[in-house]
Scaffold this active site. Sequence first.
Site, short mmCIF file in Angstrom:
data_model
loop_
_atom_site.label_atom_id
_atom_site.label_comp_id
_atom_site.label_asym_id
_atom_site.label_seq_id
_atom_site.Cartn_x
_atom_site.Cartn_y
_atom_site.Cartn_z
N TYR A 133 44.48 29.24 47.09
CA TYR A 133 44.14 27.82 47.28
C TYR A 133 42.65 27.61 47.46
O TYR A 133 42.12 26.55 47.11
CB TYR A 133 44.95 27.26 48.47
CG TYR A 133 46.39 27.04 48.09
CD1 TYR A 133 47.36 27.97 48.42
CD2 TYR A 133 46.77 25.92 47.35
CE1 TYR A 133 48.69 27.80 48.03
CE2 TYR A 133 48.08 25.74 46.95
CZ TYR A 133 49.03 26.68 47.30
OH TYR A 133 50.34 26.51 46.89
N CYS A 161 50.15 24.09 65.50
CA CYS A 161 50.28 22.83 66.24
C CYS A 161 50.47 21.61 65.33
O CYS A 161 50.70 20.51 65.83
CB CYS A 161 49.06 22.62 67.14
SG CYS A 161 47.57 22.21 66.25
N GLN A 209 52.11 14.14 42.39
CA GLN A 209 52.45 15.52 42.73
C GLN A 209 51.17 16.36 42.84
O GLN A 209 51.20 17.48 43.29
CB GLN A 209 53.36 16.12 41.65
CG GLN A 209 54.67 15.40 41.47
CD GLN A 209 55.42 15.89 40.25
OE1 GLN A 209 56.10 16.92 40.30
NE2 GLN A 209 55.25 15.20 39.13
N ASP A 258 44.91 17.43 43.92
CA ASP A 258 43.48 17.15 43.72
C ASP A 258 43.14 15.72 44.15
O ASP A 258 44.03 14.88 44.26
CB ASP A 258 43.09 17.39 42.25
CG ASP A 258 43.74 16.38 41.29
OD1 ASP A 258 44.46 16.79 40.37
OD2 ASP A 258 43.52 15.16 41.49
N GLY A 284 52.16 12.74 32.73
CA GLY A 284 51.69 14.11 32.82
C GLY A 284 52.50 15.03 33.70
O GLY A 284 51.95 15.88 34.40
N HIS A 290 52.97 16.09 47.46
CA HIS A 290 52.85 17.55 47.60
C HIS A 290 51.62 17.95 48.41
O HIS A 290 51.21 19.12 48.41
CB HIS A 290 52.81 18.22 46.23
CG HIS A 290 54.10 18.14 45.48
ND1 HIS A 290 54.21 18.40 44.14
CD2 HIS A 290 55.35 17.80 45.88
CE1 HIS A 290 55.46 18.24 43.75
NE2 HIS A 290 56.17 17.87 44.78
N CYS A 321 47.25 23.02 60.61
CA CYS A 321 47.48 24.17 61.49
C CYS A 321 48.98 24.43 61.60
O CYS A 321 49.73 23.54 62.04
CB CYS A 321 46.89 23.92 62.88
SG CYS A 321 47.30 25.26 64.03
N1 APR Z 1 47.88 14.73 28.69
C1 APR Z 1 49.17 14.41 29.01
N2 APR Z 1 50.10 15.32 29.40
C2 APR Z 1 49.70 16.61 29.43
C3 APR Z 1 48.38 17.02 29.08
C4 APR Z 1 47.45 16.00 28.70
N3 APR Z 1 46.20 16.29 28.37
N4 APR Z 1 48.31 18.39 29.19
C5 APR Z 1 49.54 18.79 29.58
N5 APR Z 1 50.38 17.73 29.71
C6 APR Z 1 51.79 17.73 30.13
C7 APR Z 1 52.56 18.96 29.69
O1 APR Z 1 53.14 18.74 28.42
C8 APR Z 1 53.63 19.07 30.78
O2 APR Z 1 54.79 18.35 30.43
O3 APR Z 1 51.81 17.75 31.54
C9 APR Z 1 52.97 18.41 32.00
C10 APR Z 1 52.55 19.38 33.11
O4 APR Z 1 53.71 19.98 33.62
P1 APR Z 1 53.62 21.08 34.79
O5 APR Z 1 52.58 22.06 34.46
O6 APR Z 1 55.01 21.55 35.00
O7 APR Z 1 53.08 20.25 36.05
P2 APR Z 1 53.87 19.25 37.01
O8 APR Z 1 55.00 18.59 36.31
O9 APR Z 1 52.88 18.39 37.66
O10 APR Z 1 54.46 20.28 38.10
C11 APR Z 1 55.20 19.77 39.17
O11 APR Z 1 55.36 21.93 40.18
O12 APR Z 1 54.29 23.88 40.47
C12 APR Z 1 54.70 22.77 41.12
O13 APR Z 1 53.85 21.72 43.05
C13 APR Z 1 53.56 21.98 41.72
O14 APR Z 1 53.18 19.60 41.70
C14 APR Z 1 53.56 20.69 40.92
C15 APR Z 1 54.98 20.59 40.42
#
Ligand code: APR
Length: 234
Positions: free
Chosen positions: A56, A120, A91, A94, A176, A109, A117
């Site tokens: 992280y 506590c 989710q 950032d 996304g 998330h 912490c």
């Molecule tokens: N524009 C639009 N979509 C995009 C782009 C882009 N430039 N690049 C990638 N993607 C899409 C991919 O096609 C995919 O479907 O974004 C999605 C990302 O999926 P993941 O990587 O699975 O991320 P996310 O869905 O946010 O993951 C959910 O999983 O690992 C845990 O806690 C973590 O919050 C996260 C959760």
Amino acid sequence: MTTYERIVILTGAGLSAESGLDTFRDQNGIWAKHNIEDVATPEAFARDPQTVLDFYNARRRSARHVRPNAAHVALARLEADFPGSVITVTQNIDPLHEWAGTKNLIHMHGEILKALCAHCGARKPWEEDLTVDLVCDTCHRAGGMRPDVVWFGEMPYRMEEIYDALGACDLFISVGTSGNVYPAAGLVAEARAAGAYTVELNLEPSEGISMFAEAIHGKATVVVPAYVAKLLNS
Ligand code: APR
């Protein structure tokens, strides 16, 4: 185009991809380089805390050196200019939504620029690396400082508020996210059950594509500003 009054937006890692942050499940994604069991569970933190903190710490450093992209900016504009209500549920850990100007925001998330912490429960803004010998300045105990993010097996934050917003929304927009992780992946079903129109904006069809009334596939920086412009001009 139908006029809406209450919008809920769900965002995922794909929204921040064009800002330079890795997604999780794409080919060179985070889970292709790291094991979830080693870096993103409470068990991993108990077993080998420094490995978890290093993972992280690297993500915090990346998050501090990127900027919101046109999709973040368009969503902030939607919140500012839409006559009805807009709630953004992300989710992402950032800070790019906030840096783009979004205010009505739920980090389900957690947030990489906050520390928690484990002894506590105190939370505080945090920009530097976390180490195992750090002492919490609330309980004065060492070894409990962790990123304020939700690990696998832990409950996401503010779920009651999220379900209340979904129960009242008439438009649900998902941006996304691959639809692999629950409860986030189940939010579209909640919105549909409330009678909302559901739209997916993503690079490719997500796991939950069948739940959406409409889908526009392409890069977030292209499809999100176009969809927001359509909504605001309707
Ligand atoms: N524009 C639009 N979509 C995009 C782009 C882009 N430039 N690049 C990638 N993607 C899409 C991919 O096609 C995919 O479907 O974004 C999605 C990302 O999926 P993941 O990587 O699975 O991320 P996310 O869905 O946010 O993951 C959910 O999983 O690992 C845990 O806690 C973590 O919050 C996260 C959760």
